[in-house]
Every structure is written in structure tokens, then in C-alpha cells.
Design a protein around this motif. Structure first.
Motif, PDB file in Angstrom:
ATOM      1  N   ALA A  49       0.752  -1.220  -0.039  1.00 55.99           N
ATOM      2  CA  ALA A  49       0.140  -0.061   0.155  1.00 55.99           C
ATOM      3  C   ALA A  49       0.912   1.312   0.059  1.00 55.99           C
ATOM      4  N   ASN A  50       1.835   1.314   0.796  1.00 53.73           N
ATOM      5  CA  ASN A  50       2.985   2.533   0.756  1.00 53.73           C
ATOM      6  C   ASN A  50       3.578   2.582  -0.590  1.00 53.73           C
ATOM      7  N   THR A  51       4.018   1.509  -1.014  1.00 57.74           N
ATOM      8  CA  THR A  51       4.575   1.533  -2.307  1.00 57.74           C
ATOM      9  C   THR A  51       3.606   2.342  -3.471  1.00 57.74           C
ATOM     10  N   LEU A  52       2.456   1.668  -3.551  1.00 54.95           N
ATOM     11  CA  LEU A  52       1.406   2.213  -4.500  1.00 54.95           C
ATOM     12  C   LEU A  52       1.221   3.818  -4.222  1.00 54.95           C
ATOM     13  N   TRP A  53       1.197   4.174  -2.832  1.00 56.47           N
ATOM     14  CA  TRP A  53       0.790   5.401  -2.577  1.00 56.47           C
ATOM     15  C   TRP A  53       2.130   6.287  -3.060  1.00 56.47           C
ATOM     16  N   ALA A  54       3.064   5.994  -2.677  1.00 59.74           N
ATOM     17  CA  ALA A  54       4.400   6.916  -2.897  1.00 59.74           C
ATOM     18  C   ALA A  54       4.714   6.947  -4.524  1.00 59.74           C
ATOM     19  N   THR A  55       4.492   5.695  -5.267  1.00 54.99           N
ATOM     20  CA  THR A  55       4.571   5.608  -6.688  1.00 54.99           C
ATOM     21  C   THR A  55       3.472   6.653  -7.185  1.00 54.99           C
ATOM     22  N   VAL A  56       2.328   6.666  -6.782  1.00 45.98           N
ATOM     23  CA  VAL A  56       1.228   7.776  -7.356  1.00 45.98           C
ATOM     24  C   VAL A  56       1.654   9.053  -6.950  1.00 45.98           C
ATOM     25  N   SER A  57       2.161   9.173  -5.661  1.00 44.16           N
ATOM     26  CA  SER A  57       2.382  10.466  -5.408  1.00 44.16           C
ATOM     27  C   SER A  57       3.619  11.345  -6.245  1.00 44.16           C
ATOM     28  N   MET A  58       4.435  10.313  -6.712  1.00 43.52           N
ATOM     29  CA  MET A  58       5.798  10.896  -7.204  1.00 43.52           C
ATOM     30  C   MET A  58       5.253  10.896  -8.884  1.00 43.52           C
ATOM     31  N   GLU A  59       4.018  10.797  -9.389  1.00 40.19           N
ATOM     32  CA  GLU A  59       3.649  10.719 -10.811  1.00 40.19           C
ATOM     33  C   GLU A  59       4.402  11.973 -11.541  1.00 40.19           C
ATOM     34  N   LYS A  60       4.088  13.108 -10.977  1.00 36.25           N
ATOM     35  CA  LYS A  60       4.655  14.337 -11.974  1.00 36.25           C
ATOM     36  C   LYS A  60       5.970  14.236 -12.018  1.00 36.25           C
ATOM     37  N   GLN A  61       6.778  14.108 -10.960  1.00 35.98           N
ATOM     38  CA  GLN A  61       8.145  14.240 -10.809  1.00 35.98           C
ATOM     39  C   GLN A  61       8.939  13.091 -11.365  1.00 35.98           C
ATOM     40  N   LEU A  72       1.879  -3.825  -9.440  1.00 36.72           N
ATOM     41  CA  LEU A  72       1.738  -3.512  -7.956  1.00 36.72           C
ATOM     42  C   LEU A  72       0.078  -4.048  -7.702  1.00 36.72           C
ATOM     43  N   MET A  73      -0.599  -3.890  -8.665  1.00 35.70           N
ATOM     44  CA  MET A  73      -2.136  -3.948  -8.369  1.00 35.70           C
ATOM     45  C   MET A  73      -2.478  -5.443  -8.110  1.00 35.70           C
ATOM     46  N   PRO A  74      -1.691  -6.467  -8.660  1.00 37.43           N
ATOM     47  CA  PRO A  74      -2.352  -7.901  -8.324  1.00 37.43           C
ATOM     48  C   PRO A  74      -1.669  -8.249  -6.883  1.00 37.43           C
ATOM     49  N   MET A  75      -0.640  -7.481  -6.406  1.00 34.46           N
ATOM     50  CA  MET A  75      -0.098  -7.813  -5.038  1.00 34.46           C
ATOM     51  C   MET A  75      -1.006  -7.142  -4.053  1.00 34.46           C
ATOM     52  N   ILE A  76      -1.514  -5.882  -4.510  1.00 32.10           N
ATOM     53  CA  ILE A  76      -2.356  -5.147  -3.574  1.00 32.10           C
ATOM     54  C   ILE A  76      -3.644  -6.028  -3.481  1.00 32.10           C
ATOM     55  N   GLN A  77      -4.299  -6.758  -4.642  1.00 33.39           N
ATOM     56  CA  GLN A  77      -5.539  -7.527  -4.557  1.00 33.39           C
ATOM     57  C   GLN A  77      -5.245  -8.695  -3.483  1.00 33.39           C
ATOM     58  N   LEU A  78      -4.105  -9.367  -3.626  1.00 32.53           N
ATOM     59  CA  LEU A  78      -3.749 -10.358  -2.835  1.00 32.53           C
ATOM     60  C   LEU A  78      -3.842 -10.254  -1.401  1.00 32.53           C
ATOM     61  N   LEU A  79      -3.179  -9.014  -1.048  1.00 32.19           N
ATOM     62  CA  LEU A  79      -3.067  -8.556   0.198  1.00 32.19           C
ATOM     63  C   LEU A  79      -3.856  -7.756   1.090  1.00 32.19           C
ATOM     64  N   ALA A  80      -5.037  -7.183   0.208  1.00 27.60           N
ATOM     65  CA  ALA A  80      -6.008  -6.249   0.575  1.00 27.60           C
ATOM     66  C   ALA A  80      -6.675  -6.899   1.960  1.00 27.60           C
ATOM     67  N   LYS A  81      -6.860  -8.379   1.972  1.00 26.95           N
ATOM     68  CA  LYS A  81      -7.449  -8.789   3.046  1.00 26.95           C
ATOM     69  C   LYS A  81      -6.863  -8.618   4.427  1.00 26.95           C
ATOM     70  N   ASP A  82      -5.466  -8.187   4.373  1.00 28.07           N
ATOM     71  CA  ASP A  82      -4.825  -7.937   5.533  1.00 28.07           C
ATOM     72  C   ASP A  82      -4.544  -6.496   5.914  1.00 28.07           C
ATOM     73  N   MET A  83      -5.123  -5.609   5.181  1.00 29.10           N
ATOM     74  CA  MET A  83      -4.972  -4.043   5.181  1.00 29.10           C
ATOM     75  C   MET A  83      -5.566  -3.431   6.435  1.00 29.10           C
ATOM     76  N   ASN A  84      -4.942  -2.456   6.884  1.00 30.39           N
ATOM     77  CA  ASN A  84      -5.464  -1.769   8.172  1.00 30.39           C
ATOM     78  C   ASN A  84      -6.109  -0.352   7.605  1.00 30.39           C
ATOM     79  N   ALA A  85      -6.452   0.523   8.294  1.00 33.85           N
ATOM     80  CA  ALA A  85      -7.255   1.621   7.922  1.00 33.85           C
ATOM     81  C   ALA A  85      -6.241   2.369   7.037  1.00 33.85           C
ATOM     82  N   GLN A  86      -4.909   2.772   7.490  1.00 34.95           N
ATOM     83  CA  GLN A  86      -4.156   3.592   6.801  1.00 34.95           C
ATOM     84  C   GLN A  86      -3.832   2.958   5.403  1.00 34.95           C
TER      85      GLN A  86
END
Length: 152
Positions: A49-61, A72-86
Motif C-alpha cells: 500500500a505504501n509503495t502504491l501511494w508513493a509511486t502515485v504521489s511521485m507521478e509528476k516528478q 503492483l495491483m495484483p499484489m495489492i489485491q492479494l494482500l487487501a484482506k490484511d490491510m489496516n485503515a491507513q
């Protein structure tokens, strides 16, 4: 230092990144390290989740980082069941920001909504704001995302 931590630290100083920095020899190494972590499945719910957030945050730079999103999205899908609020808020924000195809990722959003229900008490104000904003942006493209508005 974990590659996710490196990405997050870069995102936090993105305003100082100049065009010459995007061609630095370290950039391809960082991208390759993320790909290695994805291949070895060594990312956790938090680090993906942090890697996805950071990657998108730096899209312009550093636009070349966006090539990681489909990986990243398939890994996010796989791990979504373990994600916390943040993690949920970060994935939702990044998905809305980079205009993820909600239809193709419907299972992800269903899983995130289920997790949001379980984690509802743990959401802080900024996370709630991010989820509401993201839901509004994504809702334009898919009804299942409106579930988040009901949960929080």
C-alpha cells in the motif's frame, strides 16, 4: 532500507526532486528492487500500500515509476484482506488519483470495503477524508465503490 521505505521517503521530499534526478542511476535500481519484491512476494499489506501511494504521489516528478502500477495491483489485491485503515486509505487514494479501472479491480474494492467495515473504528480523520474523496472520484466509474461511504 526496504524499497517501500525508500519510495515513501522519496515521495515525502518530492518537491525537491528535479528533472536531472529522474535520470539518476538509482531510479532503475529502485524500480527493479520493487519488481524483485513483487516477484518474490516479499511485500506485506503495509509495504505494498505504501509503495502504491508513493509511486502515485511521485507521478509528476518521476513519471516512469507509473509503469509499476499494473505490476503492483495484483499484489495489492492479494494482500487487501490484511490491510489496516491507513493501508486502505492509501490504496483508495492512489487508485482514484491514477484512475484505476474500477471495473477490472472490482474484487479489490469489495475486499477493501469489507476490511474498512472491520477497521472502521481505527480510521483517523485524514484517512476518512481520503476514503471519502477517493470514493467520490471512483464512484463516477463504478457503483461498488459507494460501499465505502456506507461503511464509514
Amino acid at each position: 532500507i526496504h524499497v517501500s521505505t525508500a519510495f515513501v521517503r522519496l515521495a515525502k521530499v518530492k518537491a525537491t526532486i528535479e528533472h536531472r534526478d529522474t535520470d539518476h542511476v538509482a531510479m532503475p535500481k529502485l524500480v527493479n528492487e520493487v519488481r524483485r519484491a513483487l516477484k518474490s512476494r516479499s511485500l506485506t499489506a503495509r509495504t505494498s500500500a505504501n509503495t502504491l501511494w508513493a509511486t502515485v504521489s511521485m507521478e509528476k516528478q518521476i513519471p516512469q515509476l507509473m509503469s509499476l502500477i499494473p505490476e503492483l495491483m495484483p499484489m495489492i489485491q492479494l494482500l487487501a484482506k490484511d490491510m489496516n485503515a491507513q493501508d486502505i486509505a492509501n490504496v483508495m487514494w492512489a487508485s482514484a488519483r491514477c484512475k484505476i479501472d474500477v471495473g477490472a479491480s472490482e474484487n479489490l474494492f469489495v475486499t477493501l470495503a469489507e476490511r474498512a467495515f472491520l477497521e472502521a473504528d481505527a480510521f483517523m480523520a485524514q484517512e476518512i477524508a481520503n476514503v471519502f474523496w477517493s470514493s467520490a472520484k471512483l464512484h463516477r466509474r463504478s457503483a461498488p465503490v459507494s460501499t465505502f461511504l456506507d461503511v464509514l
